[in-house]
Design a protein around this motif. Structure first.
Motif, PDB file in Angstrom:
ATOM      1  N   PHE A 161      -7.874  -2.513  -4.586  1.00 33.01           N
ATOM      2  CA  PHE A 161      -8.959  -2.210  -5.510  1.00 33.01           C
ATOM      3  C   PHE A 161      -9.800  -3.458  -5.781  1.00 33.01           C
ATOM      4  N   GLN A 162     -11.110  -3.307  -5.706  1.00 33.17           N
ATOM      5  CA  GLN A 162     -12.059  -4.326  -6.152  1.00 33.17           C
ATOM      6  C   GLN A 162     -12.890  -3.683  -7.268  1.00 33.17           C
ATOM      7  N   VAL A 163     -12.440  -3.886  -8.497  1.00 31.90           N
ATOM      8  CA  VAL A 163     -12.984  -3.165  -9.646  1.00 31.90           C
ATOM      9  C   VAL A 163     -14.256  -3.827 -10.155  1.00 31.90           C
ATOM     10  N   LYS A 164     -15.301  -3.023 -10.320  1.00 31.49           N
ATOM     11  CA  LYS A 164     -16.572  -3.497 -10.877  1.00 31.49           C
ATOM     12  C   LYS A 164     -16.390  -3.815 -12.362  1.00 31.49           C
ATOM     13  N   LYS A 165     -16.825  -4.982 -12.780  1.00 26.80           N
ATOM     14  CA  LYS A 165     -16.612  -5.402 -14.161  1.00 26.80           C
ATOM     15  C   LYS A 165     -17.534  -4.659 -15.116  1.00 26.80           C
ATOM     16  N   ASP A 166     -16.958  -4.114 -16.194  1.00 27.60           N
ATOM     17  CA  ASP A 166     -17.721  -3.427 -17.241  1.00 27.60           C
ATOM     18  C   ASP A 166     -16.872  -3.440 -18.508  1.00 27.60           C
ATOM     19  N   ARG A 167     -17.167  -4.357 -19.428  1.00 26.85           N
ATOM     20  CA  ARG A 167     -16.354  -4.519 -20.632  1.00 26.85           C
ATOM     21  C   ARG A 167     -16.415  -3.291 -21.543  1.00 26.85           C
ATOM     22  N   GLU A 168     -17.494  -2.549 -21.468  1.00 25.43           N
ATOM     23  CA  GLU A 168     -17.646  -1.386 -22.340  1.00 25.43           C
ATOM     24  C   GLU A 168     -16.846  -0.178 -21.841  1.00 25.43           C
ATOM     25  N   LYS A 169     -16.498  -0.177 -20.560  1.00 23.74           N
ATOM     26  CA  LYS A 169     -15.795   0.974 -19.969  1.00 23.74           C
ATOM     27  C   LYS A 169     -14.605   0.489 -19.148  1.00 23.74           C
ATOM     28  N   PRO A 170     -13.442   0.362 -19.779  1.00 22.21           N
ATOM     29  CA  PRO A 170     -12.255  -0.119 -19.061  1.00 22.21           C
ATOM     30  C   PRO A 170     -11.893   0.812 -17.897  1.00 22.21           C
ATOM     31  N   PHE A 171     -11.354   0.202 -16.847  1.00 24.14           N
ATOM     32  CA  PHE A 171     -10.915   0.940 -15.655  1.00 24.14           C
ATOM     33  C   PHE A 171      -9.406   1.138 -15.768  1.00 24.14           C
ATOM     34  N   SER A 172      -8.939   2.383 -15.635  1.00 22.90           N
ATOM     35  CA  SER A 172      -7.511   2.658 -15.775  1.00 22.90           C
ATOM     36  C   SER A 172      -7.021   3.530 -14.626  1.00 22.90           C
ATOM     37  N   ILE A 173      -5.784   3.238 -14.186  1.00 28.43           N
ATOM     38  CA  ILE A 173      -5.155   3.992 -13.102  1.00 28.43           C
ATOM     39  C   ILE A 173      -3.829   4.538 -13.607  1.00 28.43           C
ATOM     40  N   GLU A 186      -9.344  -7.807  -8.689  1.00 30.35           N
ATOM     41  CA  GLU A 186      -8.948  -7.369  -7.355  1.00 30.35           C
ATOM     42  C   GLU A 186      -7.429  -7.372  -7.267  1.00 30.35           C
ATOM     43  N   PHE A 187      -6.874  -6.262  -6.819  1.00 33.80           N
ATOM     44  CA  PHE A 187      -5.422  -6.169  -6.739  1.00 33.80           C
ATOM     45  C   PHE A 187      -5.022  -5.077  -5.751  1.00 33.80           C
ATOM     46  N   ASN A 188      -3.764  -5.166  -5.329  1.00 34.44           N
ATOM     47  CA  ASN A 188      -3.189  -4.160  -4.437  1.00 34.44           C
ATOM     48  C   ASN A 188      -2.149  -3.370  -5.218  1.00 34.44           C
ATOM     49  N   LEU A 189      -2.234  -2.045  -5.122  1.00 38.66           N
ATOM     50  CA  LEU A 189      -1.280  -1.169  -5.804  1.00 38.66           C
ATOM     51  C   LEU A 189      -0.501  -0.376  -4.767  1.00 38.66           C
ATOM     52  N   HIS A 190       0.835  -0.548  -4.803  1.00 34.14           N
ATOM     53  CA  HIS A 190       1.730   0.179  -3.894  1.00 34.14           C
ATOM     54  C   HIS A 190       2.604   1.083  -4.756  1.00 34.14           C
ATOM     55  N   SER A 191       2.361   2.396  -4.669  1.00 36.90           N
ATOM     56  CA  SER A 191       3.067   3.341  -5.536  1.00 36.90           C
ATOM     57  C   SER A 191       3.298   4.645  -4.779  1.00 36.90           C
ATOM     58  N   ARG A 192       4.499   4.772  -4.195  1.00 34.08           N
ATOM     59  CA  ARG A 192       4.846   5.969  -3.429  1.00 34.08           C
ATOM     60  C   ARG A 192       6.049   6.661  -4.065  1.00 34.08           C
ATOM     61  N   VAL A 200       2.470  -4.243  -7.838  1.00 31.82           N
ATOM     62  CA  VAL A 200       1.067  -4.615  -8.065  1.00 31.82           C
ATOM     63  C   VAL A 200       0.915  -6.093  -7.718  1.00 31.82           C
ATOM     64  N   ILE A 201       0.063  -6.395  -6.740  1.00 33.06           N
ATOM     65  CA  ILE A 201      -0.230  -7.782  -6.360  1.00 33.06           C
ATOM     66  C   ILE A 201      -1.631  -8.114  -6.847  1.00 33.06           C
ATOM     67  N   LEU A 202      -1.742  -9.053  -7.783  1.00 29.50           N
ATOM     68  CA  LEU A 202      -3.029  -9.391  -8.388  1.00 29.50           C
ATOM     69  C   LEU A 202      -3.628 -10.614  -7.687  1.00 29.50           C
ATOM     70  N   LYS A 203      -4.796 -10.402  -7.065  1.00 30.34           N
ATOM     71  CA  LYS A 203      -5.488 -11.499  -6.374  1.00 30.34           C
ATOM     72  C   LYS A 203      -6.446 -12.232  -7.307  1.00 30.34           C
ATOM     73  N   LYS A 204      -7.179 -11.479  -8.137  1.00 32.28           N
ATOM     74  CA  LYS A 204      -8.154 -12.070  -9.047  1.00 32.28           C
ATOM     75  C   LYS A 204      -8.139 -11.321 -10.374  1.00 32.28           C
ATOM     76  N   GLN A 216       3.388  -5.100 -19.513  1.00 34.87           N
ATOM     77  CA  GLN A 216       3.483  -6.351 -18.776  1.00 34.87           C
ATOM     78  C   GLN A 216       2.079  -6.841 -18.423  1.00 34.87           C
ATOM     79  N   GLU A 217       1.744  -8.056 -18.854  1.00 38.78           N
ATOM     80  CA  GLU A 217       0.494  -8.685 -18.448  1.00 38.78           C
ATOM     81  C   GLU A 217       0.686  -9.341 -17.091  1.00 38.78           C
ATOM     82  N   LEU A 218      -0.373  -9.283 -16.293  1.00 32.83           N
ATOM     83  CA  LEU A 218      -0.305  -9.871 -14.965  1.00 32.83           C
ATOM     84  C   LEU A 218      -1.544 -10.737 -14.766  1.00 32.83           C
TER      85      LEU A 218
END
Length: 322
Positions: A161-173, A186-192, A200-204, A216-218
């Motif tokens: 995921f490369q999430v577009k920044k928007d402080r007014e509208k949080p992105f949730s999965i 930017e992060f990778n989510l592996h959930s099967r 969850v691997i957090l790049k940025k 848990q904060e990452l």
């Protein structure tokens, strides 16, 4: 009906009369409506001036000469457009209602993006967020609600995921047992479903992971592993985290051999048949395997477990020593 038509042509209809005319056009039989409009048109074409008025032939002749010099067509387009508008009115009303209804239905339906075995897909969500889906992954969101107050999706599988920044509208999965909340990152989510952990691997950036029992904060260059059985998180720090599937590698950390073989079957779309080897099925495997070279994978397994293999089309027979 004729009175209403006359008023319409002379732009003299009140709002109430226009509503009445529309109702008559919509409910009247098509053949009868066509007959009435044709009769009105013909009566207009043959209409004679009032007989009790004196006709000034000199004025008529002057008007004819003026019209001829201007080379204006004598066809009465104004009235044709008026009749066309009346005839098309029911169609336009129906079309507007139909397309509005269809757009509403589509907007209320969930949008699903899904990859099958061996497929990958790169999509851009309405807010500009980019998602690169690995094989056998599924992303779902509601177009009518997404990017309103929040940007909420559900997900299963693996994706970057490369999430577009928007402080007014949080992105949730929402993904199985956990919730991932981010702003711009930017992060990778592996959930099967068939695996015991979510990774969850957090790049940025910075994300907050939430489960029923804890949060848990990452932070940047950290990897979170959620154990589904215990409901707990563990965090590892890596200054250069690697997204192995993007680099065409399969990464395993203490993965039971039985689970590793299942992953290989799904990745390469093959069926693995075992002969013996029950004592190795719980053996933990750590390392990387090629994601695009089945023979190399089998060679690594052969050397690791002293087994033999035979490939017949998409069927693989693995024989372990007794």
């Amino acid at each position: 009906m004729n009175t209403l038509l006359d008023k319409y042509k002379n732009d003299a209809l009140t709002p109430e009369e226009l509503f009445l005319l529309r109702g008559k056009i919509k409910t009247e039989d098509t053949a009868e409506l066509e007959k009435e409009l044709l009769e009105d048109w013909l009566s207009f074409q043959t209409r004679e001036p009032d007989s009790d008025k004196e006709v000034n032939y000199e004025q008529i002749w002057q008007r004819i000469e003026q019209d001829t010099r201007k080379v204006k067509p004598s066809f009465r387009w104004k009235y044709i457009w008026q009749y066309a508008a009346i005839l098309l009115l029911p169609l336009l009303l129906f079309s507007t209602f139909y397309f509005y209804r269809e757009a509403t239905i589509v907007a209320q339906q969930e949008m699903v993006v899904e990859t099958q075995q061996g497929e990958r897909a790169n999509i851009t969500l309405p807010d500009g967020t980019s998602v690169y889906l690995n094989t056998e992954s599924k992303l779902t969101y509601n177009p009518a609600e997404f990017n309103q107050d929040t940007r909420a999706i559900t997900f299963e599988g693996e994706a970057y995921f490369q999430v577009k920044k928007d402080r007014e509208k949080p992105f949730s999965i929402s993904s199985q047992n956990i919730q991932v909340n981010v702003l711009g990152t930017e992060f990778n989510l592996h959930s099967r479903k068939n695996q015991d952990s979510i990774v969850v691997i957090l790049k940025k950036g910075h994300v907050l992971l939430a489960a029923s029992t804890q949060q848990q904060e990452l932070f940047e260059n950290e990897t979170a592993i959620f154990d589904k059985r215990s409901g707990t998180f563990s965090v590892e720090k890596d200054l250069t985290p690697t997204i192995h599937w993007i680099q065409k590698e399969l990464l395993f950390k203490n993965t039971p051999l039985s689970e590793l073989l299942t992953i290989i079957e799904a990745k390469y779309n093959v069926h693995i048949h075992l002969s013996g080897g029950e004592q190795w099925m719980n053996d933990k495997f750590s390392g990387t395997l090629p994601a695009n070279d089945l023979v190399s994978v089998l060679e690594i397994l052969r050397k690791s477990y002293q087994c033999d293999y035979v490939i017949r089309a998409n069927q693989i027979q693995i024989t372990f020593p007794k």
